[in-house]
Scaffold this active site. Structure first.
Site, short mmCIF file in Angstrom:
data_model
loop_
_atom_site.label_atom_id
_atom_site.label_comp_id
_atom_site.label_asym_id
_atom_site.label_seq_id
_atom_site.Cartn_x
_atom_site.Cartn_y
_atom_site.Cartn_z
N GLY A 148 -0.71 45.06 -5.28
CA GLY A 148 -0.22 45.91 -6.36
C GLY A 148 1.03 46.65 -5.94
O GLY A 148 1.96 46.05 -5.39
N GLY A 189 2.88 46.18 -2.55
CA GLY A 189 3.55 44.95 -2.15
C GLY A 189 2.57 43.84 -1.83
O GLY A 189 1.53 43.71 -2.51
N ASP A 232 1.24 36.67 -11.16
CA ASP A 232 1.75 35.35 -11.59
C ASP A 232 3.22 35.20 -11.21
O ASP A 232 3.67 34.11 -10.84
CB ASP A 232 1.58 35.19 -13.10
CG ASP A 232 0.12 35.33 -13.53
OD1 ASP A 232 -0.77 34.99 -12.72
OD2 ASP A 232 -0.12 35.80 -14.66
#
Lengths: 328, 328
Positions: free
Chosen positions: B218, B221, B251
């Protein structure tokens, strides 16, 4: 034949969650999709109860196709006016822990002038062959209250009973056009008339030209008032309110009113000074059935259906005369 | 060509509400509908960045038609395996007051044995002509982790790099099949390995057979570890995290990894003892780009898109070597 008109139908989507936690991700089972909108719900109830009914609605876009497919699959007799916009969606998220349902209602696409004219012309054409026409739900942008009022006046002049269940300017316009029955709920009535007392609010609509006003009060039942004044008003309610899914309860009441108007044409003159004992009995029966059907809809998970025990509920409904000057 | 495989795609539906009040009725504008699912989001990013990509997914029912229409309309090159079940829906409700998004993810219909076989055969057939295959998202019931592992092994044996971004048993099965890259997030990694420390969790997958493990953290990194041990692990992150819509950030990272594998085939051997300085540079560049693309996706309202400034963000990413035994 009873015709229901739904100018702003919806694809109703329902999901069940264990517990709705705003801001979080929930794993859920497949949602249920079906054709919705108040007039379609009224038609479903009427068809299930064995009445000859035709549901007229608009349909457009991918959601309009889903709506059309679901109506086809359900066997409900229907006619659809094609529109270029997308049929709106209505989203219900049922929280299994609290029993609460969170609802998102899309406004719906605006009708173009020609689409509005098509819908009104089709409603007039089909409505002239009906004994009762029900116009239910919100009016989409592009469908003017005055145009709906003209339709109501035309049908009334042709001897057709017209029930209008909408809110806002369409409600007062329908009263002025002489609608046979208006069925606001307490909030809708107050929003239009400014009267917090439902009896006073109903009188505003009767004075404007409506013949009968039925005010749905949720768990408190409903009021029926007609143009001869408060002394003729009655209240119908169950001794104990039922708990469940209130969505569609008002539509079930409208279905009961439509059946009463179809079976007792004398009710249409209920506002006249020469109403008879028969009329009074028919009005009482209508109120009793509307309260029972409304309550029995609360017991069902989806709008547009009655609990099988609705006839037994009808016997339990308590009907009382409103005293002159009584408030609800 | 990069092939993305989405075994359990979704029709993504998004609504915006002023304030989400559980149990209440909200008036909302029309929701947005589009083809979603992790592999489709990866393909959108790749196509937007000018890469040759083909998105393979399943599609069934009315929602499958909506999915197919949206893919057609978007111009994304795609192939769909028809299924008898309904393509699932994923619902996002964005609260404009808090900025929070509430999500309902349907599980998705089960694939029949022949549908699962069709999907795997099509993925193998198209995948053999690709340089990189990305298998992304949940596995629907009926698509067994072992069958997906066989596909991974077959493609790896054919010299194709395979990235797998899934959770649960499919993740460990893909590791055992020798997947080139696995990309779990912290929670997915802990669920499968039982290790709360991402470095320790990644080692479990590397020991099982994966070549590279990228753990997305998140706002913190991501970590890149390969089969030669923690000393080769690196961490990539922005000096300051960006705030926005985290959906699709993973994604975008996967898309960046796919580009790196397509452009630097030597990365596929990153676990081998003979990896060179070039390999190390390519791995660092991959981590830098994955962190930048992931962060730039956070700035966009919909999954499957990068902020135009992602190249500038890439320059800001700080890449550090993990010390042996360092925890994240």
């Amino acid at each position: 034949m009873i015709l229901t008109v739904t100018p702003n139908p919806a694809e109703d989507l329902t999901w069940h969650v264990d517990r709705l936690r705003p801001g979080e991700t929930h794993r859920v089972g497949a949602g249920a999709s079906r054709a919705g909108g108040k007039g379609i719900n009224v038609a479903r109830v009427l068809a299930a109860e064995g009445h000859d009914v035709l549901a007229l609605a608009t349909a457009g876009g991918a959601t309009g196709t889903v709506l059309a497919d679901d109506l086809e699959h359900s066997g409900l007799r229907h006619a659809l006016v094609p529109i270029s916009g997308e049929t709106r969606r209505s989203i219900a998220i049922v929280d299994e822990a609290t029993g609460e349902t969170s609802i998102l209602n899309e406004h719906g696409a605006a009708l173009s002038p020609s689409e509005a004219a098509d819908l009104l012309a089709e409603a007039a054409r089909l409505g002239r062959t009906a004994s009762v026409v029900v116009i239910s739900g919100s009016l989409p942008a592009g469908l003017e209250p005055d145009a709906v009022a003209s339709l109501v006046a035309e049908l009334i002049a042709a001897g057709v009973a017209v029930i209008v269940d909408t809110s806002g300017p369409g409600l007062i316009a329908a009263a002025r056009a002489g609608a046979t029955v208006l069925k606001p709920n307490r909030d809708e009535l107050e929003a239009v008339t400014g009267e917090s007392d439902p009896v006073a609010g109903a009188r505003v609509l009767l004075d404007a030209g409506a013949h009968i006003v039925v005010v749905s009060l949720g768990a408190e039942g409903l009021l029926v008032l007609d143009a001869t004044g408060a002394a003729r008003g009655i209240r119908a309610r169950l001794p104990k309110p039922l708990h469940g899914n209130a969505t569609g309860a008002g539509d079930a009441a409208v279905a009961a009113i439509a059946v009463a108007l179809a079976e007792h044409p004398e009710l249409r003159a209920a506002g006249d000074a020469d109403s008879t004992t028969d009329t009074t009995a028919a009005r009482t029966a209508m109120a009793r059935r509307a309260a029972a059907w409304s309550a029995s809809a609360v017991l069902m998970p989806l709008a547009g259906a009655l609990h099988p025990d609705h006839a037994a509920l009808e016997a339990e409904v308590v009907v009382t005369a409103l005293e002159p000057q009584e408030s609800a």
